[in-house]
Design a protein around this motif. Structure first.
Motif, PDB file in Angstrom:
ATOM      1  N   MET A   1       0.841  -1.182   0.000  1.00  0.00           N
ATOM      2  CA  MET A   1       0.000   0.000   0.000  1.00  0.00           C
ATOM      3  C   MET A   1       0.886   1.246   0.000  1.00  0.00           C
ATOM      4  O   MET A   1       2.022   1.219   0.412  1.00  0.00           O
ATOM      5  CB  MET A   1      -0.905   0.029   1.224  1.00  0.00           C
ATOM      6  CG  MET A   1      -1.973  -1.050   1.313  1.00  0.00           C
ATOM      7  SD  MET A   1      -3.246  -1.051   0.031  1.00  0.00           S
ATOM      8  CE  MET A   1      -4.031   0.493   0.233  1.00  0.00           C
TER       9      MET A   1
ATOM     10  N   CYS B   1      -7.168  -0.160  -4.833  1.00  0.00           N
ATOM     11  CA  CYS B   1      -6.892  -1.597  -4.734  1.00  0.00           C
ATOM     12  C   CYS B   1      -8.236  -2.288  -4.565  1.00  0.00           C
ATOM     13  O   CYS B   1      -8.939  -2.042  -3.593  1.00  0.00           O
ATOM     14  CB  CYS B   1      -5.993  -1.894  -3.542  1.00  0.00           C
ATOM     15  SG  CYS B   1      -5.875  -3.666  -3.185  1.00  0.00           S
TER      16      CYS B   1
ATOM     17  N   ASN C   1      -9.770  -5.417  -3.578  1.00  0.00           N
ATOM     18  CA  ASN C   1      -9.495  -6.673  -2.896  1.00  0.00           C
ATOM     19  C   ASN C   1     -10.825  -7.376  -2.715  1.00  0.00           C
ATOM     20  O   ASN C   1     -11.584  -7.057  -1.818  1.00  0.00           O
ATOM     21  CB  ASN C   1      -8.827  -6.406  -1.551  1.00  0.00           C
ATOM     22  CG  ASN C   1      -8.439  -7.677  -0.849  1.00  0.00           C
ATOM     23  OD1 ASN C   1      -8.987  -8.741  -1.104  1.00  0.00           O
ATOM     24  ND2 ASN C   1      -7.491  -7.572   0.055  1.00  0.00           N
TER      25      ASN C   1
ATOM     26  N   GLY D   1     -11.636 -10.551  -2.012  1.00  0.00           N
ATOM     27  CA  GLY D   1     -11.836 -11.590  -1.014  1.00  0.00           C
ATOM     28  C   GLY D   1     -12.747 -12.675  -1.550  1.00  0.00           C
ATOM     29  O   GLY D   1     -12.400 -13.394  -2.461  1.00  0.00           O
TER      30      GLY D   1
ATOM     31  N   TRP E   1      -4.939   1.534 -10.551  1.00  0.00           N
ATOM     32  CA  TRP E   1      -5.722   0.595  -9.755  1.00  0.00           C
ATOM     33  C   TRP E   1      -5.254  -0.817 -10.053  1.00  0.00           C
ATOM     34  O   TRP E   1      -4.650  -1.069 -11.079  1.00  0.00           O
ATOM     35  CB  TRP E   1      -7.218   0.747  -9.993  1.00  0.00           C
ATOM     36  CG  TRP E   1      -7.710   0.321 -11.341  1.00  0.00           C
ATOM     37  CD1 TRP E   1      -7.720   1.083 -12.476  1.00  0.00           C
ATOM     38  CD2 TRP E   1      -8.268  -0.943 -11.701  1.00  0.00           C
ATOM     39  NE1 TRP E   1      -8.250   0.365 -13.514  1.00  0.00           N
ATOM     40  CE2 TRP E   1      -8.603  -0.881 -13.069  1.00  0.00           C
ATOM     41  CE3 TRP E   1      -8.524  -2.121 -11.005  1.00  0.00           C
ATOM     42  CZ2 TRP E   1      -9.175  -1.960 -13.742  1.00  0.00           C
ATOM     43  CZ3 TRP E   1      -9.095  -3.181 -11.681  1.00  0.00           C
ATOM     44  CH2 TRP E   1      -9.420  -3.085 -13.034  1.00  0.00           C
ATOM     45  N   PHE E   2      -5.485  -1.716  -9.122  1.00  0.00           N
ATOM     46  CA  PHE E   2      -5.152  -3.112  -9.367  1.00  0.00           C
ATOM     47  C   PHE E   2      -6.158  -4.015  -8.675  1.00  0.00           C
ATOM     48  O   PHE E   2      -6.822  -3.622  -7.736  1.00  0.00           O
ATOM     49  CB  PHE E   2      -3.713  -3.441  -8.961  1.00  0.00           C
ATOM     50  CG  PHE E   2      -3.463  -3.472  -7.479  1.00  0.00           C
ATOM     51  CD1 PHE E   2      -3.490  -4.666  -6.790  1.00  0.00           C
ATOM     52  CD2 PHE E   2      -3.171  -2.309  -6.787  1.00  0.00           C
ATOM     53  CE1 PHE E   2      -3.252  -4.709  -5.431  1.00  0.00           C
ATOM     54  CE2 PHE E   2      -2.924  -2.338  -5.428  1.00  0.00           C
ATOM     55  CZ  PHE E   2      -2.965  -3.539  -4.756  1.00  0.00           C
ATOM     56  N   LEU E   3      -6.260  -5.212  -9.197  1.00  0.00           N
ATOM     57  CA  LEU E   3      -7.175  -6.215  -8.682  1.00  0.00           C
ATOM     58  C   LEU E   3      -6.387  -7.246  -7.896  1.00  0.00           C
ATOM     59  O   LEU E   3      -5.524  -7.928  -8.450  1.00  0.00           O
ATOM     60  CB  LEU E   3      -7.922  -6.891  -9.832  1.00  0.00           C
ATOM     61  CG  LEU E   3      -8.826  -8.065  -9.476  1.00  0.00           C
ATOM     62  CD1 LEU E   3      -9.965  -7.607  -8.570  1.00  0.00           C
ATOM     63  CD2 LEU E   3      -9.375  -8.698 -10.743  1.00  0.00           C
ATOM     64  N   ASP E   4      -6.655  -7.344  -6.606  1.00  0.00           N
ATOM     65  CA  ASP E   4      -6.047  -8.362  -5.762  1.00  0.00           C
ATOM     66  C   ASP E   4      -6.945  -9.581  -5.831  1.00  0.00           C
ATOM     67  O   ASP E   4      -7.954  -9.671  -5.152  1.00  0.00           O
ATOM     68  CB  ASP E   4      -5.924  -7.853  -4.331  1.00  0.00           C
ATOM     69  CG  ASP E   4      -5.295  -8.880  -3.399  1.00  0.00           C
ATOM     70  OD1 ASP E   4      -4.962  -9.988  -3.863  1.00  0.00           O
ATOM     71  OD2 ASP E   4      -5.147  -8.568  -2.210  1.00  0.00           O
ATOM     72  N   GLN E   5      -6.587 -10.513  -6.687  1.00  0.00           N
ATOM     73  CA  GLN E   5      -7.454 -11.654  -6.951  1.00  0.00           C
ATOM     74  C   GLN E   5      -6.938 -12.955  -6.355  1.00  0.00           C
ATOM     75  O   GLN E   5      -7.397 -14.029  -6.718  1.00  0.00           O
ATOM     76  CB  GLN E   5      -7.630 -11.826  -8.445  1.00  0.00           C
ATOM     77  CG  GLN E   5      -6.329 -12.063  -9.174  1.00  0.00           C
ATOM     78  CD  GLN E   5      -6.545 -12.185 -10.653  1.00  0.00           C
ATOM     79  OE1 GLN E   5      -7.648 -12.083 -11.141  1.00  0.00           O
ATOM     80  NE2 GLN E   5      -5.483 -12.426 -11.383  1.00  0.00           N
ATOM     81  N   SER E   6      -6.023 -12.891  -5.428  1.00  0.00           N
ATOM     82  CA  SER E   6      -5.400 -14.111  -4.915  1.00  0.00           C
ATOM     83  C   SER E   6      -6.383 -15.153  -4.383  1.00  0.00           C
ATOM     84  O   SER E   6      -6.181 -16.340  -4.599  1.00  0.00           O
ATOM     85  CB  SER E   6      -4.361 -13.771  -3.848  1.00  0.00           C
ATOM     86  OG  SER E   6      -4.937 -13.010  -2.820  1.00  0.00           O
TER      87      SER E   6
END
Length: 69
Positions: free
Chosen positions: A1, A27, A29, A31, A53-58
Motif C-alpha cells: 500500500m 486496490c 481486494n 476476497g 488501480w489493481f485487482l487483488d485476486q489471490s
C-alpha cells in the motif's frame, strides 16, 4: 500500500462515486466475491480508470463464481 493511504471497504454501489472521486489510486481486494458485490467492483474500476488501480485476486482461484466474474 502507498504511504498516506486511507483504506476503506465499500460494498455499496451508491457510495462508489463519492469515495473514488477523492482517490488517487484503488486496490480492489475482492476476497470472496458475490453476485451482490460484483456491480460495485466493476463500477469502481470504471470510475478510477484514469488513475492507478489493481485487482487483488489471490483468493479467487478457489471460487467458481470468482473465476467467472
Amino acid at each position: 500500500m502507498a504511504v498516506v493511504a486511507s483504506p476503506v471497504m465499500i460494498h455499496s454501489i451508491e457510495e462508489i462515486p463519492n469515495f473514488t472521486h477523492h482517490a488517487c489510486g484503488l486496490c480492489i481486494n475482492v476476497g470472496t466475491i458475490s453476485h451482490d458485490w460484483l456491480p460495485a467492483v466493476k463500477l469502481a474500476a470504471i470510475v478510477v480508470n484514469d488513475r492507478s488501480w489493481f485487482l487483488d485476486q489471490s483468493p479467487l482461484w478457489s471460487q467458481g463464481f470468482g473465476n467467472r466474474a
